[in-house]
Design a protein around this motif. Structure first.
Motif, PDB file in Angstrom:
ATOM      1  N   GLU A 128       9.220 115.503 105.591  1.00  0.00           N
ATOM      2  CA  GLU A 128       8.249 115.683 104.508  1.00  0.00           C
ATOM      3  C   GLU A 128       6.851 115.303 105.007  1.00  0.00           C
ATOM      4  O   GLU A 128       5.873 116.016 104.765  1.00  0.00           O
ATOM      5  N   VAL A 129       6.752 114.189 105.729  1.00  0.00           N
ATOM      6  CA  VAL A 129       5.460 113.740 106.263  1.00  0.00           C
ATOM      7  C   VAL A 129       5.008 114.661 107.399  1.00  0.00           C
ATOM      8  O   VAL A 129       3.837 115.054 107.461  1.00  0.00           O
ATOM      9  N   ILE A 130       5.911 115.028 108.288  1.00  0.00           N
ATOM     10  CA  ILE A 130       5.568 115.916 109.401  1.00  0.00           C
ATOM     11  C   ILE A 130       5.030 117.245 108.871  1.00  0.00           C
ATOM     12  O   ILE A 130       3.983 117.735 109.319  1.00  0.00           O
ATOM     13  N   ASN A 131       5.724 117.838 107.916  1.00  0.00           N
ATOM     14  CA  ASN A 131       5.277 119.116 107.353  1.00  0.00           C
ATOM     15  C   ASN A 131       3.968 118.963 106.584  1.00  0.00           C
ATOM     16  O   ASN A 131       3.107 119.846 106.634  1.00  0.00           O
ATOM     17  N   PHE A 132       3.802 117.832 105.897  1.00  0.00           N
ATOM     18  CA  PHE A 132       2.535 117.559 105.220  1.00  0.00           C
ATOM     19  C   PHE A 132       1.392 117.544 106.245  1.00  0.00           C
ATOM     20  O   PHE A 132       0.339 118.147 106.025  1.00  0.00           O
ATOM     21  N   LEU A 133       1.608 116.857 107.363  1.00  0.00           N
ATOM     22  CA  LEU A 133       0.576 116.777 108.403  1.00  0.00           C
ATOM     23  C   LEU A 133       0.229 118.147 108.964  1.00  0.00           C
ATOM     24  O   LEU A 133      -0.940 118.440 109.211  1.00  0.00           O
ATOM     25  N   ARG A 134       1.220 118.985 109.177  1.00  0.00           N
ATOM     26  CA  ARG A 134       0.964 120.328 109.706  1.00  0.00           C
ATOM     27  C   ARG A 134       0.132 121.151 108.709  1.00  0.00           C
ATOM     28  O   ARG A 134      -0.793 121.851 109.101  1.00  0.00           O
ATOM     29  N   GLU A 135       0.447 121.029 107.422  1.00  0.00           N
ATOM     30  CA  GLU A 135      -0.335 121.728 106.391  1.00  0.00           C
ATOM     31  C   GLU A 135      -1.765 121.172 106.339  1.00  0.00           C
ATOM     32  O   GLU A 135      -2.730 121.932 106.219  1.00  0.00           O
ATOM     33  N   TYR A 136      -1.881 119.850 106.421  1.00  0.00           N
ATOM     34  CA  TYR A 136      -3.192 119.203 106.401  1.00  0.00           C
ATOM     35  C   TYR A 136      -4.036 119.706 107.578  1.00  0.00           C
ATOM     36  O   TYR A 136      -5.199 120.048 107.417  1.00  0.00           O
ATOM     37  N   TYR A 137      -3.430 119.757 108.761  1.00  0.00           N
ATOM     38  CA  TYR A 137      -4.152 120.210 109.947  1.00  0.00           C
ATOM     39  C   TYR A 137      -4.575 121.671 109.807  1.00  0.00           C
ATOM     40  O   TYR A 137      -5.690 122.040 110.181  1.00  0.00           O
ATOM     41  N   ASP A 138      -3.686 122.504 109.269  1.00  0.00           N
ATOM     42  CA  ASP A 138      -4.030 123.919 109.063  1.00  0.00           C
ATOM     43  C   ASP A 138      -5.252 124.049 108.151  1.00  0.00           C
ATOM     44  O   ASP A 138      -6.106 124.900 108.371  1.00  0.00           O
ATOM     45  N   ILE A 173      -8.044 118.911 111.556  1.00  0.00           N
ATOM     46  CA  ILE A 173      -8.154 117.557 112.090  1.00  0.00           C
ATOM     47  C   ILE A 173      -6.861 116.812 111.762  1.00  0.00           C
ATOM     48  O   ILE A 173      -6.260 117.036 110.718  1.00  0.00           O
ATOM     49  N   ALA A 174      -6.461 115.962 112.670  1.00  0.00           N
ATOM     50  CA  ALA A 174      -5.308 115.088 112.430  1.00  0.00           C
ATOM     51  C   ALA A 174      -5.852 113.815 111.778  1.00  0.00           C
ATOM     52  O   ALA A 174      -6.705 113.146 112.351  1.00  0.00           O
ATOM     53  N   PRO A 175      -5.383 113.491 110.563  1.00  0.00           N
ATOM     54  CA  PRO A 175      -5.977 112.360 109.839  1.00  0.00           C
ATOM     55  C   PRO A 175      -5.586 111.007 110.415  1.00  0.00           C
ATOM     56  O   PRO A 175      -4.472 110.812 110.867  1.00  0.00           O
ATOM     57  N   ALA A 176      -6.531 110.089 110.358  1.00  0.00           N
ATOM     58  CA  ALA A 176      -6.243 108.698 110.700  1.00  0.00           C
ATOM     59  C   ALA A 176      -5.369 108.118 109.592  1.00  0.00           C
ATOM     60  O   ALA A 176      -5.232 108.700 108.515  1.00  0.00           O
TER      61      ALA A 176
END
Length: 116
Positions: free
Chosen positions: A52-62, A66-69
């Motif tokens: 869930e977190v990994i997929n959230f990060l990929r969507e956020y980056y798209d 930027i990869a969030p701190a």
């Protein structure tokens, strides 16, 4: 630089274990990167909560490129997934080597800005 073998293909990693080419990412790559962390924690397995977190990060980056701190990640997850998941304690339980760094590595993203 190092490489990992994924489905008969060599995938390059930088000196910190992040993908050098974001297009090389797959769930299999994430699993291999997670397996590398098992040396220190043999019971570690990627669960639905990790994904869930990994997929959230990929969507956020798209969306933001930027990869969030960790502070931004915690706040953004809280907005999308709820307060019970948008807190440091929960994220550190999932990713003990640092929620932003470790989760971004598994998500195939660059090292987050501001992470040492």
């Amino acid at each position: 630089m190092s490489t990992i073998e994924v489905g008969g293909k060599s995938v390059e990693l930088d000196e910190e274990g992040y993908l050098t080419n974001l297009a090389d990412w797959s769930e299999e790559v994430a699993g291999i990167l997670a397996d590398q962390d098992k040396a220190d924690n043999p019971d570690f397995e990627l669960t639905d909560n990790h994904w869930e977190v990994i997929n959230f990060l990929r969507e956020y980056y798209d969306e933001y490129q930027i990869a969030p701190a960790v502070r931004v990640l915690t706040k953004a997850i809280g907005k999308k997934l709820g307060k019970d998941k948008g807190n440091s304690k929960y994220l550190y339980e999932l990713f003990p080597y640092g929620p932003a760094k470790q989760a971004c590595r598994y998500a195939g993203l660059p090292k987050p800005t501001g992470c040492i």
